[in-house]
Design an enzyme around this catalytic site. Structure first.
Site, PDB file in Angstrom:
ATOM      1  N   LEU A 167       0.822  -1.201   0.000  1.00 19.41           N
ATOM      2  CA  LEU A 167       0.000   0.000   0.000  1.00 19.41           C
ATOM      3  C   LEU A 167       0.864   1.263   0.000  1.00 19.41           C
ATOM      4  O   LEU A 167       2.038   1.220   0.372  1.00 19.41           O
ATOM      5  CB  LEU A 167      -0.922  -0.027   1.226  1.00 19.41           C
ATOM      6  CG  LEU A 167      -1.811  -1.282   1.292  1.00 19.41           C
ATOM      7  CD1 LEU A 167      -2.335  -1.498   2.695  1.00 19.41           C
ATOM      8  CD2 LEU A 167      -2.951  -1.174   0.295  1.00 19.41           C
ATOM      9  N   PRO A 168       0.292   2.424  -0.391  1.00 23.46           N
ATOM     10  CA  PRO A 168       1.108   3.625  -0.600  1.00 23.46           C
ATOM     11  C   PRO A 168       1.640   4.305   0.659  1.00 23.46           C
ATOM     12  O   PRO A 168       2.706   4.915   0.616  1.00 23.46           O
ATOM     13  CB  PRO A 168       0.147   4.572  -1.340  1.00 23.46           C
ATOM     14  CG  PRO A 168      -0.936   3.710  -1.881  1.00 23.46           C
ATOM     15  CD  PRO A 168      -1.064   2.580  -0.927  1.00 23.46           C
ATOM     16  N   THR A 218       5.939   0.691   2.353  1.00 23.67           N
ATOM     17  CA  THR A 218       6.975   1.461   3.042  1.00 23.67           C
ATOM     18  C   THR A 218       6.276   2.491   3.906  1.00 23.67           C
ATOM     19  O   THR A 218       5.671   3.440   3.391  1.00 23.67           O
ATOM     20  CB  THR A 218       7.916   2.147   2.039  1.00 23.67           C
ATOM     21  OG1 THR A 218       8.558   1.155   1.240  1.00 23.67           O
ATOM     22  CG2 THR A 218       8.988   2.952   2.766  1.00 23.67           C
ATOM     23  N   LYS A 235      14.605  -0.067   5.011  1.00 21.84           N
ATOM     24  CA  LYS A 235      14.095   0.490   3.755  1.00 21.84           C
ATOM     25  C   LYS A 235      14.214   2.017   3.730  1.00 21.84           C
ATOM     26  O   LYS A 235      14.618   2.615   2.716  1.00 21.84           O
ATOM     27  CB  LYS A 235      12.633   0.071   3.562  1.00 21.84           C
ATOM     28  CG  LYS A 235      11.926   0.713   2.362  1.00 21.84           C
ATOM     29  CD  LYS A 235      12.584   0.348   1.044  1.00 21.84           C
ATOM     30  CE  LYS A 235      11.982   1.122  -0.123  1.00 21.84           C
ATOM     31  NZ  LYS A 235      10.601   0.738  -0.437  1.00 21.84           N
ATOM     32  N   LYS A 294       7.520  11.055   0.027  1.00 17.63           N
ATOM     33  CA  LYS A 294       6.906  10.419   1.202  1.00 17.63           C
ATOM     34  C   LYS A 294       7.927   9.643   2.011  1.00 17.63           C
ATOM     35  O   LYS A 294       8.003   9.763   3.247  1.00 17.63           O
ATOM     36  CB  LYS A 294       5.773   9.502   0.747  1.00 17.63           C
ATOM     37  CG  LYS A 294       4.997   8.831   1.872  1.00 17.63           C
ATOM     38  CD  LYS A 294       5.458   7.414   2.171  1.00 17.63           C
ATOM     39  CE  LYS A 294       5.186   6.463   1.028  1.00 17.63           C
ATOM     40  NZ  LYS A 294       5.553   5.074   1.369  1.00 17.63           N
ATOM     41  N   ASN A 326      -3.026   4.441   4.715  1.00 20.64           N
ATOM     42  CA  ASN A 326      -3.625   3.354   3.932  1.00 20.64           C
ATOM     43  C   ASN A 326      -3.492   2.029   4.664  1.00 20.64           C
ATOM     44  O   ASN A 326      -4.429   1.221   4.692  1.00 20.64           O
ATOM     45  CB  ASN A 326      -2.973   3.244   2.558  1.00 20.64           C
ATOM     46  CG  ASN A 326      -3.172   4.472   1.700  1.00 20.64           C
ATOM     47  OD1 ASN A 326      -2.212   5.067   1.227  1.00 20.64           O
ATOM     48  ND2 ASN A 326      -4.402   4.873   1.490  1.00 20.64           N
TER      49      ASN A 326
END
Length: 329
Positions: A96-97, A127, A202, A277, A101
């Site tokens: 998911l973004p 992420t 990440k 983001k 979310n």
């Protein structure tokens, strides 16, 4: 005596054949256990397809129904909500973004945790903020489920070729169960530690990626203004100490490389908004841990400005084009 040995050998061969068939049967049955997949965007769709290619029936959903059609045509079963996925699968992957979310998909009115079965393995490859991963793990544990964070590196190309790198955080005893699925979608699966450490790895990787891409774009732009042929400059960089992934595998200058977003008007790849983001997540964690990240902060500001100036949906390597336009003002 010879007859005895012949008969013994015959019985042994039959027994071995039976064992081999049993192993094949077990693997075949395991491969038919449905896997849920939620989030079928640029990354999620090819990841889910690779599960199908490896024999796993996929039960999928996405907030945008049109995103489901291609996967449905490939053989997946499509349902209407994350809760329905949880009803039908006891292994679920989410891609998911953003953090909101993920929170909605797991804990919302039609979320996974509304219908989850005890013992379900939840793998989130989004992420997001490591703190949100830890919150989801606590919520899942209350329902008798196991949550692991497993964000990815490699981009859309690696997702399509099942060559992603997964950075996994969670209960170590559950790592093998997660690895079984993740190896269908990636070439590298690395256990990082407790829940949230996958996200930490990440975020660190993407901060370095952004800094490296901006540095590559600045360097290429300067060389071009000094009269160097961009292909020649890239060749020199890639045989010298300045070589990096952005110069060698993902060059941001149009015409230098084939098969990368810069060769396609910066379409596809990893969007500028998503990079902004991720850099925001890095900034938040740096602030919380009182870690100085001056270059990371500058990279964040650059990608935020790009997102507001028409680059939001272009690949993050479009920073080269952004710099060229800035110099013309």
């Amino acid at each position: 005596m010879a007859a005895f040995f012949r008969r013994s050998r015959h019985l042994l061969l039959r027994w071995n054949k039976h064992v081999d068939l049993a192993h094949v049967s077990v693997r075949s049955m395991a491969s038919k256990t449905p896997v849920g997949f939620i989030g079928l965007g640029n990354m999620g769709s090819p990841m889910a397809k690779n599960l199908l290619k490896n024999g796993y029936p996929v039960i999928a959903t996405d907030v945008f129904p049109e995103s489901c059609k291609e996967l449905q045509d490939a053989g997946a079963q499509v349902v209407d909500s994350p809760a329905e996925v949880a009803e039908r699968a006891d292994r679920i992957i989410t891609m998911l973004p953003s953090s909101p979310n993920v929170t909605e998909v797991y804990t919302g009115p039609n979320g996974i945790l509304k219908k989850i079965k005890k013992g379900t393995l939840l793998i989130d490859s989004s992420t997001i903020d490591p703190a949100v991963s830890r919150e989801m793990a606590v919520a899942a544990e209350k329902m008798g489920a196991v949550f692991m964070d497993a964000p990815v590196s490699g981009g859309v190309g690696a997702a399509s070729l099942a060559k992603l790198t997964f950075m996994v955080g969670g209960v170590e005893e559950e790592y093998n169960a997660a690895q079984e699925l993740l190896t269908c979608m990636g070439a590298n699966v690395v256990y990082c530690g407790q829940v949230g450490t996958g996200q930490a790895a990440k975020i660190c990787n993407n901060m370095l990626l952004a800094i490296g891409m901006i540095g590559t774009a600045e360097t290429m732009n300067l060389g071009i203004r000094l009269g160097l042929d961009p292909k020649l400059l890239a060749q020199i960089l890639n045989m010298s100490s300045g070589r990096c992934w952005s110069s060698d595998k993902y060059n941001p200058v149009p015409g230098v490389m084939e098969g990368v977003p810069s060769a396609n008007n910066y379409q596809g790849g990893f969007g500028t908004t998503l990079m902004a983001k991720d850099l925001g997540l890095a900034q938040n964690t740096a602030t919380n841990t009182k870690t100085p990240v001056p270059l990371g902060s500058l990279a964040h500001q650059i990608y935020r400005v790009m997102s507001s100036r028409g680059y939001a949906n272009k690949d993050f390597s479009s920073v080269f084009q952004f710099l060229r336009e800035e110099e013309e003002k």
